[in-house]
Design a protein around this motif. Structure first.
Motif, PDB file in Angstrom:
ATOM      1  N   SER A 188      -2.573   0.408  -4.610  1.00 28.31           N
ATOM      2  CA  SER A 188      -2.028  -0.903  -4.246  1.00 28.31           C
ATOM      3  C   SER A 188      -1.412  -1.566  -5.477  1.00 28.31           C
ATOM      4  O   SER A 188      -0.776  -2.605  -5.355  1.00 28.31           O
ATOM      5  N   THR A 222      -2.887  10.082  -3.765  1.00 29.10           N
ATOM      6  CA  THR A 222      -3.914   9.048  -3.780  1.00 29.10           C
ATOM      7  C   THR A 222      -3.292   7.716  -3.381  1.00 29.10           C
ATOM      8  O   THR A 222      -2.123   7.460  -3.681  1.00 29.10           O
ATOM      9  N   THR A 223      -4.094   6.898  -2.701  1.00 36.59           N
ATOM     10  CA  THR A 223      -3.645   5.570  -2.293  1.00 36.59           C
ATOM     11  C   THR A 223      -3.669   4.626  -3.482  1.00 36.59           C
ATOM     12  O   THR A 223      -4.633   4.628  -4.256  1.00 36.59           O
ATOM     13  N   ALA A 226      -7.480   7.293   0.067  1.00 34.56           N
ATOM     14  CA  ALA A 226      -8.224   6.451  -0.874  1.00 34.56           C
ATOM     15  C   ALA A 226      -9.530   7.106  -1.311  1.00 34.56           C
ATOM     16  O   ALA A 226     -10.155   6.667  -2.272  1.00 34.56           O
ATOM     17  N   VAL A 270       0.863  -1.184   0.000  1.00 29.06           N
ATOM     18  CA  VAL A 270       0.000   0.000   0.000  1.00 29.06           C
ATOM     19  C   VAL A 270       0.898   1.233   0.000  1.00 29.06           C
ATOM     20  O   VAL A 270       1.776   1.369   0.850  1.00 29.06           O
ATOM     21  N   SER A 271       0.658   2.089  -0.970  1.00 29.94           N
ATOM     22  CA  SER A 271       1.481   3.280  -1.141  1.00 29.94           C
ATOM     23  C   SER A 271       0.596   4.474  -1.450  1.00 29.94           C
ATOM     24  O   SER A 271      -0.550   4.323  -1.872  1.00 29.94           O
ATOM     25  N   ILE A 272       1.158   5.643  -1.271  1.00 28.26           N
ATOM     26  CA  ILE A 272       0.482   6.872  -1.669  1.00 28.26           C
ATOM     27  C   ILE A 272       1.348   7.552  -2.718  1.00 28.26           C
ATOM     28  O   ILE A 272       2.521   7.848  -2.473  1.00 28.26           O
ATOM     29  N   THR A 303      -3.904   6.572   7.279  1.00 29.63           N
ATOM     30  CA  THR A 303      -3.460   7.465   6.205  1.00 29.63           C
ATOM     31  C   THR A 303      -3.867   6.894   4.853  1.00 29.63           C
ATOM     32  O   THR A 303      -4.352   7.626   3.983  1.00 29.63           O
ATOM     33  N   ALA A 304      -3.700   5.586   4.673  1.00 33.13           N
ATOM     34  CA  ALA A 304      -4.104   4.939   3.420  1.00 33.13           C
ATOM     35  C   ALA A 304      -5.590   5.158   3.158  1.00 33.13           C
ATOM     36  O   ALA A 304      -5.993   5.473   2.030  1.00 33.13           O
TER      37      ALA A 304
END
Length: 162
Positions: free
Chosen positions: A40, A37-38, A89, A23-25, A84-85
């Motif tokens: 995957s 934005t989140t 999102a 999971v990244s932003i 935060t994710a």
């Protein structure tokens, strides 16, 4: 665009729920304001040169900023950053950073505490169904301590070694 059988779409969705993803932003900046934005759907692509790819919804405001600026940041989240994710999102780019600490790193928004940071220059944008794949050449990559945040079975978790 091809119309897919709803049965195949449902089965595909179930299969993909069984695949653990990081999971990244993805972040960008415009007019001095941070956007993000989140995602995957992110992975390494090449070691020579170092490259990554991220998949962004066609309607993503962050995608439009990548098109304009030609750059993006990739904040690889830690196990303690599920909140935060979820915040990133949500649809719409304005206000996602409200309540989230950030700093400018290589002229891109970076979220402190994320165990991984990659700043990229966009080399190509490739159509992929209802998403666009951004190919990014890595300008800088940094790793800090911390367990990764992963998404699996429609929930957040982390990796534990055997």
């Amino acid at each position: 665009m091809t119309t897919t059988d709803p049965t195949v779409q449902a089965a595909f969705k179930e299969v993909m729920a069984g695949v653990a993803t990081p999971v990244s932003i993805v972040t960008a900046i415009s007019g001095g304001l941070p956007y993000g934005t989140t995602v995957s759907a992110f992975t390494s692509l090449s070691m020579n040169p170092p490259m990554v790819l991220v998949s962004l919804d066609r309607g993503s405001e962050t995608l439009e900023l990548l098109r304009e600026s030609g750059r993006f940041g990739l904040n690889i989240l830690g196990a303690d950053q599920a909140h935060t994710a979820l915040a990133f999102a949500k649809k719409g780019g304005v206000g996602k950073f409200h309540g989230t600490r950030w700093e400018l790193d290589h002229d891109l928004p970076r979220i402190p505490g994320a165990p991984g940071w990659i700043a990229c220059t966009v080399t190509d944008l490739v159509d992929g169904g209802d998403h666009v794949i951004a190919l990014g050449e890595v300008d800088v990559a940094e790793l800090a301590d911390g367990q990764p945040l992963v998404y699996y079975g429609r929930t957040f978790g982390t990796h534990l070694p055997h």
